[in-house]
Design a protein around this motif. Sequence first.
Motif, PDB file in Angstrom:
ATOM      1  N   ALA A  70       0.820  -1.216   0.000  1.00 41.00           N
ATOM      2  CA  ALA A  70       0.000   0.000   0.000  1.00 41.00           C
ATOM      3  C   ALA A  70       0.853   1.264   0.000  1.00 41.00           C
ATOM      4  CB  ALA A  70      -0.918  -0.006   1.221  1.00 41.00           C
ATOM      5  N   HIS A  71       2.118   1.123   0.396  1.00 45.23           N
ATOM      6  CA  HIS A  71       3.038   2.268   0.457  1.00 45.23           C
ATOM      7  C   HIS A  71       4.333   1.887  -0.262  1.00 45.23           C
ATOM      8  CE1 HIS A  71       0.347   2.639   3.958  1.00 45.23           C
ATOM      9  NE2 HIS A  71       0.419   3.948   3.750  1.00 45.23           N
ATOM     10  N   PRO A  72       4.335   1.893  -1.592  1.00 45.46           N
ATOM     11  CA  PRO A  72       5.501   1.413  -2.355  1.00 45.46           C
ATOM     12  C   PRO A  72       6.774   2.230  -2.143  1.00 45.46           C
ATOM     13  CG  PRO A  72       3.850   2.429  -3.785  1.00 45.46           C
ATOM     14  CD  PRO A  72       3.212   2.273  -2.454  1.00 45.46           C
ATOM     15  N   ASN A  73       6.655   3.393  -1.501  1.00 40.15           N
ATOM     16  CA  ASN A  73       7.841   4.206  -1.215  1.00 40.15           C
ATOM     17  C   ASN A  73       8.516   3.794   0.083  1.00 40.15           C
ATOM     18  OD1 ASN A  73       5.549   5.206   0.246  1.00 40.15           O
ATOM     19  ND2 ASN A  73       6.758   7.030   0.778  1.00 40.15           N
ATOM     20  N   ILE A  74       7.997   2.746   0.741  1.00 44.52           N
ATOM     21  CA  ILE A  74       8.523   2.301   2.034  1.00 44.52           C
ATOM     22  C   ILE A  74       9.038   0.873   1.919  1.00 44.52           C
ATOM     23  CG2 ILE A  74       7.940   1.789   4.445  1.00 44.52           C
ATOM     24  CD1 ILE A  74       5.811   3.973   4.285  1.00 44.52           C
ATOM     25  N   ALA A  75      10.193   0.633   2.517  1.00 42.63           N
ATOM     26  CA  ALA A  75      10.762  -0.713   2.602  1.00 42.63           C
ATOM     27  C   ALA A  75      11.023  -1.042   4.070  1.00 42.63           C
ATOM     28  CB  ALA A  75      12.056  -0.805   1.805  1.00 42.63           C
ATOM     29  N   ILE A  76      10.652  -2.248   4.487  1.00 45.20           N
ATOM     30  CA  ILE A  76      10.848  -2.684   5.865  1.00 45.20           C
ATOM     31  C   ILE A  76      11.866  -3.815   5.879  1.00 45.20           C
ATOM     32  CG2 ILE A  76       9.774  -3.634   7.937  1.00 45.20           C
ATOM     33  CD1 ILE A  76       7.116  -2.473   6.986  1.00 45.20           C
ATOM     34  N   LYS A  77      12.941  -3.626   6.649  1.00 45.47           N
ATOM     35  CA  LYS A  77      13.958  -4.668   6.797  1.00 45.47           C
ATOM     36  C   LYS A  77      13.646  -5.427   8.092  1.00 45.47           C
ATOM     37  CE  LYS A  77      17.568  -1.914   6.500  1.00 45.47           C
ATOM     38  NZ  LYS A  77      18.990  -1.488   6.386  1.00 45.47           N
ATOM     39  N   THR A  78      13.136  -6.638   7.945  1.00 46.15           N
ATOM     40  CA  THR A  78      12.646  -7.402   9.086  1.00 46.15           C
ATOM     41  C   THR A  78      13.698  -8.370   9.621  1.00 46.15           C
ATOM     42  OG1 THR A  78      10.393  -7.301   8.202  1.00 46.15           O
ATOM     43  CG2 THR A  78      10.839  -8.964   9.897  1.00 46.15           C
ATOM     44  N   THR A  79      13.839  -8.392  10.929  1.00 44.11           N
ATOM     45  CA  THR A  79      14.680  -9.369  11.613  1.00 44.11           C
ATOM     46  C   THR A  79      13.810 -10.088  12.630  1.00 44.11           C
ATOM     47  OG1 THR A  79      16.677  -8.016  11.369  1.00 44.11           O
ATOM     48  CG2 THR A  79      16.709  -9.734  13.069  1.00 44.11           C
ATOM     49  N   SER A  80      13.612 -11.395  12.447  1.00 33.28           N
ATOM     50  CA  SER A  80      12.832 -12.201  13.386  1.00 33.28           C
ATOM     51  C   SER A  80      13.776 -13.135  14.121  1.00 33.28           C
ATOM     52  CB  SER A  80      11.761 -13.016  12.648  1.00 33.28           C
ATOM     53  OG  SER A  80      10.829 -12.147  12.017  1.00 33.28           O
ATOM     54  N   LEU A  81      13.783 -13.018  15.442  1.00 33.18           N
ATOM     55  CA  LEU A  81      14.702 -13.794  16.266  1.00 33.18           C
ATOM     56  C   LEU A  81      13.949 -14.523  17.370  1.00 33.18           C
ATOM     57  CD1 LEU A  81      17.479 -11.087  16.734  1.00 33.18           C
ATOM     58  CD2 LEU A  81      17.700 -13.168  15.376  1.00 33.18           C
ATOM     59  N   GLU A  82      14.420 -15.721  17.704  1.00 36.21           N
ATOM     60  CA  GLU A  82      13.904 -16.420  18.883  1.00 36.21           C
ATOM     61  C   GLU A  82      14.131 -15.527  20.092  1.00 36.21           C
ATOM     62  OE1 GLU A  82      14.145 -18.427  22.544  1.00 36.21           O
ATOM     63  OE2 GLU A  82      15.969 -17.813  21.480  1.00 36.21           O
ATOM     64  N   ASN A  83      13.244 -15.634  21.065  1.00 39.36           N
ATOM     65  CA  ASN A  83      13.191 -14.681  22.170  1.00 39.36           C
ATOM     66  C   ASN A  83      14.535 -14.400  22.828  1.00 39.36           C
ATOM     67  OD1 ASN A  83      11.522 -13.222  24.295  1.00 39.36           O
ATOM     68  ND2 ASN A  83      12.679 -14.683  25.516  1.00 39.36           N
ATOM     69  N   GLU A  84      15.237 -15.445  23.248  1.00 37.75           N
ATOM     70  CA  GLU A  84      16.486 -15.210  23.965  1.00 37.75           C
ATOM     71  C   GLU A  84      17.556 -14.630  23.049  1.00 37.75           C
ATOM     72  OE1 GLU A  84      16.077 -15.192  26.907  1.00 37.75           O
ATOM     73  OE2 GLU A  84      14.434 -16.571  27.281  1.00 37.75           O
ATOM     74  N   ALA A  85      17.571 -15.074  21.784  1.00 40.23           N
ATOM     75  CA  ALA A  85      18.514 -14.508  20.820  1.00 40.23           C
ATOM     76  C   ALA A  85      18.203 -13.039  20.571  1.00 40.23           C
ATOM     77  CB  ALA A  85      18.450 -15.290  19.507  1.00 40.23           C
ATOM     78  N   PHE A  86      16.910 -12.719  20.524  1.00 42.39           N
ATOM     79  CA  PHE A  86      16.495 -11.326  20.354  1.00 42.39           C
ATOM     80  C   PHE A  86      17.022 -10.464  21.505  1.00 42.39           C
ATOM     81  CE2 PHE A  86      13.521  -8.118  21.890  1.00 42.39           C
ATOM     82  CZ  PHE A  86      13.475  -7.241  20.819  1.00 42.39           C
ATOM     83  N   LYS A  87      16.818 -10.944  22.724  1.00 41.14           N
ATOM     84  CA  LYS A  87      17.227 -10.148  23.880  1.00 41.14           C
ATOM     85  C   LYS A  87      18.738  -9.962  23.946  1.00 41.14           C
ATOM     86  CE  LYS A  87      13.171 -11.042  26.673  1.00 41.14           C
ATOM     87  NZ  LYS A  87      12.561 -11.747  27.798  1.00 41.14           N
ATOM     88  N   SER A  88      19.462 -11.012  23.595  1.00 42.62           N
ATOM     89  CA  SER A  88      20.917 -10.919  23.580  1.00 42.62           C
ATOM     90  C   SER A  88      21.394  -9.907  22.547  1.00 42.62           C
ATOM     91  CB  SER A  88      21.517 -12.298  23.280  1.00 42.62           C
ATOM     92  OG  SER A  88      22.918 -12.236  23.215  1.00 42.62           O
ATOM     93  N   LYS A  89      20.800  -9.969  21.355  1.00 44.02           N
ATOM     94  CA  LYS A  89      21.189  -9.046  20.282  1.00 44.02           C
ATOM     95  C   LYS A  89      20.784  -7.612  20.620  1.00 44.02           C
ATOM     96  CE  LYS A  89      20.756  -8.497  15.219  1.00 44.02           C
ATOM     97  NZ  LYS A  89      22.180  -8.645  14.889  1.00 44.02           N
TER      98      LYS A  89
END
Length: 430
Positions: A70-89
Motif C-alpha cells: 500500500a506504500h511502495p515508497n517504504i521498505a521494511i527490513k525485518t529481523t525475526s529472532l527467537e526470544n532469547e537470541a532477540f534479547k541478547s542481540k
Amino acid sequence: MASTLTSRRRFLALAGLTALSVPLATACGSGESGGGTSANGKITFDWWNIATTEPGKSLFPQISTAFTTAHPNIAIKTTSLENEAFKSKLTATTSSGKLPDVYQTWGGGVLQQQVDAGLVEDLTDLIDWSSQLTPVSLSAYQIGGRTYGIPYDIGMVGFWYNKKLFAKAGITTPPATWAEYLGVVKKLKAAGVTPIALAGKEKWPGHYYWAYLAMRVAGLPALQKAATTKDFTGAGFVQAGAHLKELVDLQPFQPGFLGAGYATPGGQAATVGNGKAAMELMGQWGPSVQKDAGADLGADLGFFPFPTVDGGVGQATEVFGGGGGFALRKGAPKEALDFLKFFVLDNESKLLASNGYLPVVKGAESQLTDANKKVVAESLVKATGFQLFLDQAYPPAVGQEVNDSVADLIAGKKTPEQVTASITEAAKSA
C-alpha cells in the motif's frame, strides 16, 4: 503462542540492560540503526520481532507486505529472532547506543532503562489514536505519564483448573478468597488428587503466587511505591510470603516439582493437561501449552481469577500479567509509527483470528470465539487495576531476585522476612 510463552520467561536476567551509559548524541542520530532514505529513494526502517513460531511467523510478514504494498515508497527490513537470541542481540546493540527503528518490547524495567538512556521515542503526542486502545494494554509502556510503546497483545495470569477433578473432590464453585482456596487444596488432597502443578525448576511460575498475594494484601499502590523507595520489607509483603508458606505447608504440588520445567515433557503444563494435577497458576497461553504438550482438557478446563485475601486491600478485579508491544528508537522515520498504527488498528481482526493473541483495541473482545480466551479477555475488560509481571516491571536484577527468593521460599530455604530483605537489597543495589 510458543514465542509468547517462553518469550516472557527464563529470562529477564538475560534481557538485562544493566549499566547503560549511552551518549545521547549517538542515540538520537537519524538513521543510526538503518532507518532513513535508501539509494533508490525509498524510506526504509528496521523491524525486529520475535515471530519465529506460528501464528506470528506467517502473520507478521503478511502484515508487513500488505503495508509496503500500500506504500511502495517504504521498505521494511525485518529481523525475526527467537526470544532469547532477540534479547541478547538487543542488549548488545543497545550498549553501543543504538536501537532498531521498531523493536519488540514487553515494557517495564528494561524499557525504562532504554528511556532513561535517551534511546526511545516518546509517542505520547504522536498517537492521537491511542484512545482506541484499552488502558490496560497500554499501561506497561507508560513511564512517568508518557507513552513509549504500542501494544499488540495483552493477557493476565489466573488459575486454570480441571472441572472434572474439582467435581471428584466435591468442589462446585471456584474459590473467591484465599481461605477458600486453601480449603479447595485440602479437599483435593483428601480426594487423592494432586492440587497444583508447578515448574519449580524455572522459578518464574512461582513468583506469580507471591506477586498476586502482595497485590491482594498490600495493594497495587504498595507495589508501585516499593519500586520507587526500593523497600519491600513492609508488613504487606511479609504477609504475602506468609500466605504463600501456608500453601506450601499443605504440600500441594506434584511429586518432583522442584525439578520440573514448564513446557517440558512431564512438566507443569503437561501435568495439568494430562489430568495429573487439578490447577496451575498461569497466563492466557496456558491452554495452548497444555495442548502443545500433547494434552487437551477441552470442556473440562476452566479459569478463575486469583482470590482476594481477607483483610487485604487488593480487589479481585486487579490483575497481574503482561503482553507484547513495539517501541521506536528516538529519531526513527515517522513512517515506522504509521506501520505500527496499521499493524494494530487495521489488523486486529487478523491477530485475533490467528488464535494467538488477545485484543488491545476497545471492543475487539467480541470477535473472540475461543472460550478460554474469551474468559480472560472479559476479565481484562473488567479490570480496575493492572500490574506487570514483577520480573519485567522492575529492573532485571530485581526481577531475578524476586524469582530466586520466592523459589527459595517455596523450597523451604527462606522465610517470608528473608524474601523481602533479599528483594530490598537487590533493589537498593540495582
